[in-house]
Design a protein around this motif. Sequence first.
Motif, PDB file in Angstrom:
ATOM      1  N   VAL A  25       7.033 -10.315  14.675  1.00  0.00           N
ATOM      2  CA  VAL A  25       7.384 -11.044  13.800  1.00  0.00           C
ATOM      3  C   VAL A  25       7.858 -12.447  14.327  1.00  0.00           C
ATOM      4  N   PRO A  26       7.874 -13.541  13.336  1.00  0.00           N
ATOM      5  CA  PRO A  26       6.783 -13.858  11.564  1.00  0.00           C
ATOM      6  C   PRO A  26       5.540 -13.249  12.108  1.00  0.00           C
ATOM      7  N   GLY A  27       4.638 -12.736  11.256  1.00  0.00           N
ATOM      8  CA  GLY A  27       3.686 -11.562  11.498  1.00  0.00           C
ATOM      9  C   GLY A  27       2.668 -11.493  10.400  1.00  0.00           C
ATOM     10  N   CYS A  28       1.443 -10.794  10.146  1.00  0.00           N
ATOM     11  CA  CYS A  28       0.917  -9.646   9.343  1.00  0.00           C
ATOM     12  C   CYS A  28       0.518  -8.288  10.137  1.00  0.00           C
ATOM     13  N   VAL A  29       0.529  -7.844   8.859  1.00  0.00           N
ATOM     14  CA  VAL A  29      -0.567  -6.315  10.031  1.00  0.00           C
ATOM     15  C   VAL A  29      -1.789  -6.330  10.799  1.00  0.00           C
ATOM     16  N   HIS A  30      -2.767  -7.115   9.705  1.00  0.00           N
ATOM     17  CA  HIS A  30      -3.454  -7.189  10.239  1.00  0.00           C
ATOM     18  C   HIS A  30      -3.635  -7.745  11.917  1.00  0.00           C
ATOM     19  N   THR A  31      -2.313  -9.075  11.978  1.00  0.00           N
ATOM     20  CA  THR A  31      -2.460  -9.329  13.612  1.00  0.00           C
ATOM     21  C   THR A  31      -2.393  -8.544  14.681  1.00  0.00           C
ATOM     22  N   ASP A  32      -1.315  -7.532  13.740  1.00  0.00           N
ATOM     23  CA  ASP A  32      -0.501  -6.874  14.863  1.00  0.00           C
ATOM     24  C   ASP A  32      -1.887  -5.390  14.885  1.00  0.00           C
ATOM     25  N   LEU A  33      -2.657  -5.439  13.842  1.00  0.00           N
ATOM     26  CA  LEU A  33      -3.987  -3.978  14.275  1.00  0.00           C
ATOM     27  C   LEU A  33      -4.800  -4.642  15.168  1.00  0.00           C
ATOM     28  N   LEU A  34      -5.162  -6.304  14.988  1.00  0.00           N
ATOM     29  CA  LEU A  34      -5.815  -6.693  15.823  1.00  0.00           C
ATOM     30  C   LEU A  34      -5.177  -6.599  17.279  1.00  0.00           C
ATOM     31  N   ALA A  35      -4.102  -6.707  18.053  1.00  0.00           N
ATOM     32  CA  ALA A  35      -3.799  -6.967  18.300  1.00  0.00           C
ATOM     33  C   ALA A  35      -3.733  -6.089  19.599  1.00  0.00           C
ATOM     34  N   ALA A  36      -2.910  -5.249  19.297  1.00  0.00           N
ATOM     35  CA  ALA A  36      -3.580  -3.544  19.433  1.00  0.00           C
ATOM     36  C   ALA A  36      -4.878  -2.917  19.782  1.00  0.00           C
ATOM     37  N   GLY A  37      -6.168  -3.223  19.443  1.00  0.00           N
ATOM     38  CA  GLY A  37      -7.253  -2.744  19.103  1.00  0.00           C
ATOM     39  C   GLY A  37      -7.657  -2.038  17.817  1.00  0.00           C
ATOM     40  N   ARG A  38      -6.557  -1.592  17.051  1.00  0.00           N
ATOM     41  CA  ARG A  38      -6.576  -0.911  15.986  1.00  0.00           C
ATOM     42  C   ARG A  38      -7.862  -1.584  14.653  1.00  0.00           C
ATOM     43  N   ILE A  39      -8.205  -2.433  14.915  1.00  0.00           N
ATOM     44  CA  ILE A  39      -9.594  -2.989  13.643  1.00  0.00           C
ATOM     45  C   ILE A  39     -10.134  -3.752  14.179  1.00  0.00           C
ATOM     46  N   PRO A  40     -11.774  -3.909  14.062  1.00  0.00           N
ATOM     47  CA  PRO A  40     -12.475  -4.817  14.680  1.00  0.00           C
ATOM     48  C   PRO A  40     -11.837  -6.205  14.199  1.00  0.00           C
ATOM     49  N   ASP A  41     -12.601  -7.445  14.783  1.00  0.00           N
ATOM     50  CA  ASP A  41     -12.266  -8.542  14.171  1.00  0.00           C
ATOM     51  C   ASP A  41     -13.070  -8.577  12.904  1.00  0.00           C
ATOM     52  N   PRO A  42     -11.951  -8.859  12.144  1.00  0.00           N
ATOM     53  CA  PRO A  42     -12.690  -8.477  10.340  1.00  0.00           C
ATOM     54  C   PRO A  42     -13.984 -10.285  10.402  1.00  0.00           C
ATOM     55  N   PHE A  43     -14.025 -11.165  10.856  1.00  0.00           N
ATOM     56  CA  PHE A  43     -14.321 -12.235  10.637  1.00  0.00           C
ATOM     57  C   PHE A  43     -16.422 -12.180  11.812  1.00  0.00           C
ATOM     58  N   LEU A  44     -15.981 -10.925  12.193  1.00  0.00           N
ATOM     59  CA  LEU A  44     -17.451 -10.637  12.732  1.00  0.00           C
ATOM     60  C   LEU A  44     -18.552 -10.268  11.618  1.00  0.00           C
ATOM     61  N   ASP A  45     -19.441 -11.083  11.751  1.00  0.00           N
ATOM     62  CA  ASP A  45     -20.296  -9.974  10.369  1.00  0.00           C
ATOM     63  C   ASP A  45     -19.716  -9.111   9.276  1.00  0.00           C
ATOM     64  N   ASP A  46     -20.242  -8.288   9.041  1.00  0.00           N
ATOM     65  CA  ASP A  46     -19.467  -7.891   7.885  1.00  0.00           C
ATOM     66  C   ASP A  46     -17.660  -6.780   8.214  1.00  0.00           C
ATOM     67  N   ASN A  47     -17.605  -7.188   8.930  1.00  0.00           N
ATOM     68  CA  ASN A  47     -16.341  -6.005   9.754  1.00  0.00           C
ATOM     69  C   ASN A  47     -15.350  -6.701   8.636  1.00  0.00           C
ATOM     70  N   GLU A  48     -15.244  -7.528   7.606  1.00  0.00           N
ATOM     71  CA  GLU A  48     -14.027  -7.753   6.543  1.00  0.00           C
ATOM     72  C   GLU A  48     -13.841  -6.412   5.863  1.00  0.00           C
ATOM     73  N   ASN A  49     -15.524  -5.771   5.531  1.00  0.00           N
ATOM     74  CA  ASN A  49     -15.608  -4.779   4.370  1.00  0.00           C
ATOM     75  C   ASN A  49     -15.113  -3.284   5.437  1.00  0.00           C
ATOM     76  N   ALA A  50     -14.662  -3.238   6.406  1.00  0.00           N
ATOM     77  CA  ALA A  50     -14.285  -2.121   7.314  1.00  0.00           C
ATOM     78  C   ALA A  50     -13.323  -2.266   7.697  1.00  0.00           C
ATOM     79  N   VAL A  51     -12.273  -2.809   7.304  1.00  0.00           N
ATOM     80  CA  VAL A  51     -11.177  -3.428   7.238  1.00  0.00           C
ATOM     81  C   VAL A  51     -10.111  -3.052   5.864  1.00  0.00           C
ATOM     82  N   ALA A  52     -10.883  -3.523   4.879  1.00  0.00           N
ATOM     83  CA  ALA A  52     -10.844  -3.690   3.662  1.00  0.00           C
ATOM     84  C   ALA A  52      -9.639  -2.275   3.658  1.00  0.00           C
TER      85      ALA A  52
END
Length: 798
Positions: A25-52
């Motif tokens: 904190v300060p932060g957001c859920v997405h950045t915490d999940l990214l740091a923990a390796g729980r979601i893929p990089d949403p900027f890569l390919d169509d990963n935006e859909n995978a983390v919706a």
Amino acid sequence: MISQSDLSGEWRLRDAGGDVIPAIVPGCVHTDLLAAGRIPDPFLDDNENAVAWVGRADWTYERDIAWTGPEHDRVDLVFEGLDTVARIETGDEVIGETRNMHRAYRFDVTGRFTTTTPLRVRLTSAYTEAERVRGIVGPRPNAYPEPFPFVRKMASSFGWDWGPTLVTAGIWRPVRLEGWSVARIATVRPLCTYADGRGKLDLTAEVERTRDRPLRARVLIDGRELTVLDLPAGTTRVRAEIDVPGVTPWNPRGHGEAARHDLTVVLLDGETEIDRWHRRTGFRTVQIDRSPDAAGTRFVIHINGEPVLAKGVNWIPDDIFPSRMTPERYALRLRQAADAGVNLIRVWGGGIYEDRAFYEVCDELGLMVWQDFPFACACYPEEEPIRSEVIAEARENVTRLSPHPSLITWNGNNENLWLRGASGWTDQPGGDLSWGDGYYLDVLPAILAELDPSRPYQAGSPWSGSWEHEPNDPDHQTFHSWEVWNRQDYTRYLDSAPRFVAEFGWQAPPAWRTLRDAVSDEPMLPDSPGVLHHQKAEDGNGKLARGLAAHFPEAVSGELGIEAWHYLTQLNQVRAVRTGIEHWLAHWPHTAGTIVWQLNDLWPVTSWAAIDGAGRLKPLYHALREMYAPRTLTIQPRGVAVLNDAASTWSGDLRIEFRAADGSVLESVSHQIAVAARQVSIVPVTVTGAAVVVATLGEARAVWFDTDGGYGDPGLTVTAEQVTGGLDVRLQATGIARDVLLQPDRIHPDAVVDRGFVTLLPGESAVLHVRAPIALDPLAVKEPWVLVDLATVLTPYR
């Protein structure tokens, strides 16, 4: 005095199933999940859909806290920003609830955290809240199929025609415990103006009390006491109008010093200081001339009584996860804008009220800020539970931003007044319900009349000033030019001279390395899946292709390779924006400014930006620096336009050459001219058979070509010399070398170059300065597509 305990840093993030990961904190859920390796990089390919799914889930932030500071009358839990729908709890007790990303919150927790106690911030999905509110107030039309009008949150979290749909949640700004006694300064609202050689300070201060007894407030400028204000027992508000002699006015970039002064308010209990407020502020007077004339209605910005030609850019949030923005990143991006000759930043209405650091850098650099209220491209309900949130956020942010001299105008919304009719929203479900005009035409101007009459307000952008004219009438006040790009070629910019162009632009992909890092398609093609996913505009690639076909038909008659497509679309973006800016600025003061859509991006995407989502400079950025220079020449259908936006007369020998297709001079003429400060002069030119026209005045030059394509073999020689910090690349041409481009990121991901497209006439040379954090091999400039020119790109398609 106030005591504080910073609660930023390590927290815990819990999902609905009870799983816990570390959080910052300060932060957001997405950045915490990214740091923990729980979601893929949403900027890569169509990963935006995978983390919706992240944006549709509920989350809880937790940590143990305790007040370990001195004993005080009161201890508050202060959140500078919660995103967005939150319930704050300790044990079984609810401390408070929020539903607005654009507000700060303060909760009285006196006596609650005397020992280490768990604190929980439960975040409900913004989708859940938006759907709940929509169920109360009914549907409303908008430009995108997402429910952003029903929740007070950054609208572009829900996707835009340049942005991903990544709906955030989190504690996105700092949080602290704050202890205080007797009283504290709740707000200070300084309205600083300048006239007749002296400053005027209209200051309002509000205090919050725990004890009713007389207090005093000392007001100081640069350490010099201006006055002492009495706050009798029981009073919580004081106002004073104070003359401030001896201050230097704040001026916008290019018009003098952006002078700032230290303003301090000290709250005293007897002789004891109990609180202190301090800001760097500036004294200036702002007016916008919106008077009628024979052509329609003006829109000319005046600072300290002087008209200012606006050379602007539109600003969107610089990261889809705005908690990642730092003061250093704000400073970098805004200095890049200033270095490109920009003097105005429009903070667009689908984003946020930016951090204090943003406005402080604008204050320092002399960048005027046009601030939208956060409403964009939609019908907004005016009923509860939204209405009270709109009023509260507006009052808070008008007060919060009031010290900043850079903030020169408030704007009610982006395109809502225009699109309701233009998009046929009145015939859509909810089109007959409240839609926001009450905010823009009544509520917001009333708030500003009360809290900040020192800054002009405009109901929307675009807006013609009243319903007497269509909102996007080019002859009346502000105008958005989107028929060009959406449906017309960029040469149609030449057809009109609006009074003030607040939005226009042309797309291009990001820098090559940015695109390559975001798209793993093999092969990567203009229409391969990853490239198309990073194109959010409706039929965006189709519009790019049609734009190329109008100027380079030979290049799009067959399959266009990705490298050539990348180069040509970058070139078309520069030519399009140059056509508009040079034409409109040549009509100053009839056309009183341009605001390019857009300066920046918030992820790697094909868009209208000059700086891409990785922070790399596109060729458009370098072109802006040329177009927004204080003194420029352009060749217009009316003649050679000599724009002198400097403080002194520009005089000299204007030389105009008419050349053949091989670059040889057919004829030349000279004109002795003297263009007064802040003026434009048009020197008529008749082109008779020339393929090229060149105009020079001092170091300024403009070149006009009768066709868009190449001009034969440029005879280009390239040599590179290794120097400290990078390479110096020398170009030498024996023919006409059109639109030579060096792409530094193809040499090294962090390499930069000081120029974009360069055109050389026969016998001319130029040096490009490439800089990088490591030593570069001079042979790197010989690698494919590192350095190319238009003729070389077009040759395979002829």
